[in-house]
Design a protein around this motif. Structure first.
Motif, mmCIF file in Angstrom:
data_model
loop_
_atom_site.group_PDB
_atom_site.id
_atom_site.type_symbol
_atom_site.label_atom_id
_atom_site.label_comp_id
_atom_site.label_asym_id
_atom_site.label_seq_id
_atom_site.Cartn_x
_atom_site.Cartn_y
_atom_site.Cartn_z
ATOM 1 N N THR A 141 0.854 -1.180 0.000
ATOM 2 C CA THR A 141 0.000 0.000 0.000
ATOM 3 C C THR A 141 0.896 1.239 0.000
ATOM 4 O OG1 THR A 141 -1.713 1.226 1.220
ATOM 5 C CG2 THR A 141 -0.159 -0.086 2.516
ATOM 6 N N PRO A 142 0.486 2.320 -0.655
ATOM 7 C CA PRO A 142 1.327 3.533 -0.683
ATOM 8 C C PRO A 142 1.344 4.293 0.632
ATOM 9 C CG PRO A 142 -0.737 3.894 -1.852
ATOM 10 C CD PRO A 142 -0.694 2.431 -1.520
ATOM 11 N N LYS A 143 0.457 3.969 1.574
ATOM 12 C CA LYS A 143 0.452 4.658 2.860
ATOM 13 C C LYS A 143 0.279 3.641 3.982
ATOM 14 C CE LYS A 143 -4.541 5.585 2.799
ATOM 15 N NZ LYS A 143 -5.590 6.613 2.907
ATOM 16 N N TRP A 144 0.634 4.062 5.176
ATOM 17 C CA TRP A 144 0.557 3.156 6.328
ATOM 18 C C TRP A 144 -0.896 2.919 6.718
ATOM 19 C CZ3 TRP A 144 -1.277 3.181 11.311
ATOM 20 C CH2 TRP A 144 -0.806 2.153 12.147
ATOM 21 N N LEU A 145 -1.210 1.676 7.057
ATOM 22 C CA LEU A 145 -2.538 1.306 7.519
ATOM 23 C C LEU A 145 -2.419 0.568 8.844
ATOM 24 C CD1 LEU A 145 -4.097 -0.077 4.193
ATOM 25 C CD2 LEU A 145 -4.425 2.189 5.195
ATOM 26 N N THR A 147 1.050 -4.526 11.117
ATOM 27 C CA THR A 147 2.011 -5.381 10.409
ATOM 28 C C THR A 147 2.676 -4.665 9.243
ATOM 29 O OG1 THR A 147 0.207 -6.258 9.045
ATOM 30 C CG2 THR A 147 0.799 -7.499 11.019
ATOM 31 N N PHE A 148 2.376 -3.389 9.016
ATOM 32 C CA PHE A 148 2.948 -2.664 7.877
ATOM 33 C C PHE A 148 4.269 -2.010 8.263
ATOM 34 C CE2 PHE A 148 -1.372 -2.935 6.222
ATOM 35 C CZ PHE A 148 -1.119 -3.216 4.897
ATOM 36 N N SER A 149 5.246 -2.172 7.402
ATOM 37 C CA SER A 149 6.544 -1.527 7.581
ATOM 38 C C SER A 149 6.953 -0.895 6.256
ATOM 39 C CB SER A 149 7.601 -2.528 8.048
ATOM 40 O OG SER A 149 7.706 -3.599 7.131
#
Length: 453
Positions: A17-21, A32-34
């Motif tokens: 994804t282009p942005k943090w979620l 879990t996004f880095s």
């Protein structure tokens, strides 16, 4: 050249994804996004060399592609044995017997193959104590107690074993990953490195995986996609029986099971699980019925029990062990609407004996009969079993491989079997000399056949 923007990658499933979620929309995991740098576009990459390709018909098959583990039950679940160059992931609860099973396999494989057992959890002396208890003394079994993956890979290249056991993947550390042992990044990178080594050197590799509190394999979900086979070692804490299930197998059938019994000297394979599951079945007790289910290619007889009792609460209790709770509620609704039995003010409990979990639709009919038997307090004949799926209209629908199921029941001494009416056209009843097969169209007809007895 335009500047490349960073993207955010889910460590569980790899979603970008282009942005943090906060929560991944693909696997629903939280936090879990880095942030990672994206792969360069094809136009900006350096040109590579084309690799030679082969026609699939020109690839010569190998005759000795599998290693036999010394346990026929395990070989059957593996699809005929441990495949050369394959990577197998074995998961299970702590203390269930994963290391015990692997040491016993190493004893058999070590008679003719070079086996390396890598332990990141125990010392060499601890392994020796357990090996003496299990009488494991194969001359070609070698032990390495180390958690550094670079050292493990260098040892594999130097010793050139044919089979490698990693106990466990959560204890391996790759310094380049830059995180602690057991983290998502470490497990993913270590699995990827071991997978590449196994494929390049044609080494059969078994990875032991820890499980979470929910019973799922710990680590990223992508790890299960990377390996060739995923097996789950299950068992009840207060029972000596263990079951090995195949959740994924690129070289054999899935949903196969192998049954073992934990003893003082290790695991003993149970070649006749049907007799084991029915060995303690009570005689003349209401609420008990036998069903024949398919676990992979094997028909297995199991006992299902139902207890119906008056409720002491405003809202009756419903509990199912080894069977889907929602499916149980559906069967209760069908019995009330189509058969006229009332369970509104009664507690209902369903249990599958022996720790087995039944997900097959063929279990519907015996569970419905067991619940009515428990309600009326009238036992089902001990020599009778039932097989069939129940629809919302109360009809009994056909199931697969009905002849194999009936043959297994006849072998164990059953003389009467309730099956869907539509399955009779697939059967040659002259083949069953000791079995009376009765076809039923709906649940009312099935209950009538029980009452006539």
């Amino acid at each position: 050249m335009a500047k490349t923007k960073d993207v955010y990658l889910c460590s569980e499933c790899g979603y970008e994804t282009p942005k943090w979620l906060g929560r991944c929309p693909s696997c629903n995991s939280w936090n879990t996004f880095s942030q990672v740098s994206p792969i360069a576009s094809p136009a900006g990459r350096s040109s590579g060399r084309a690799a030679p390709v082969s026609s699939i018909g020109s690839i010569a098959p190998q005759d000795d592609i599998r290693y036999h583990t010394g346990m026929t039950e395990l070989d059957r679940v593996l699809g005929g044995g441990l495949v050369k160059g394959s990577v197998v992931l074995l998961g299970g609860d702590p203390g269930i017997g994963k290391s015990t099973l692997l040491l016993q396999i190493c004893q058999s494989l070590g008679q003719s193959l070079r086996v390396l057992y890598v332990s990141g959890e125990e010392s060499a002396r601890q392994l020796k104590l357990r090996a003496e208890r299990l009488q494991v003394d194969a001359k070609n079994l070698f032990v390495l107690c180390c958690g550094d993956l670079d050292t493990v890979l260098a040892t594999i290249r130097a010793e050139r074993p044919q089979v490698v056991v990693i106990d466990s993947i959560q204890t391996m550390v790759l310094p380049e990953a830059g995180s602690s042992a057991g983290s998502v990044t470490q497990v993913r990178e270590c699995t990827n490195a071991l997978l590449a080594t196994a494929k390049e050197s044609d080494i059969s590799m078994v990875l032991v995986g820890h499980v979470t509190k929910e019973g799922n394999l710990a680590g990223p979900r992508i790890m299960e996609h990377m390996v060739d086979a995923v097996f789950q070692f299950e068992g009840e804490q207060h029972h000596s029986y263990r079951m090995l299930r195949a959740a994924k197998n690129r070289y054999g059938a899935t949903n196969e099971i192998a049954v073992f019994e934990m003893q003082d000297r290790g695991l003993r394979q149970v070649t006749n699980p049907s007799a084991m599951l029915l060995s303690e079945r009570p005689a003349g007790v209401s609420g008990s019925c036998v069903v024949c289910v398919l676990e992979g290619s094997r028909p297995i007889l199991a006992e299902v029990q139902a207890l119906i009792t008056r409720s002491g609460f405003p809202s009756p209790r419903r509990m199912a062990t080894g069977f889907d709770y929602n499916r149980m509620s559906l069967l209760l609704a069908v019995l009330e609407k189509r058969a006229g039995y009332t369970f509104a003010n009664l507690d209902a409990y369903v249990n599958v004996v022996g720790g087995l979990r039944l997900d097959e639709p063929a279990t519907d009919l015996p569970i419905a009969l067991a619940m009515v038997s428990g309600l009326r307090d009238k036992p089902i004949p001990a020599d009778m079993l039932a097989i069939g799926e129940i629809g919302l209209g109360g009809e009994v629908r056909s199931v697969l491989r009905i002849e194999d199921r009936i043959r297994e029941a006849e072998r164990l001494g059953f003389t009467r079997c309730l099956v869907p009416q539509s399955c009779l056209k697939e059967l040659d009843l002259s083949r069953f000399s000791k079995m009376k097969v009765v076809g039923v169209r709906d649940i009312v007809e099935a209950l009538r056949s029980i009452n006539d007895d």
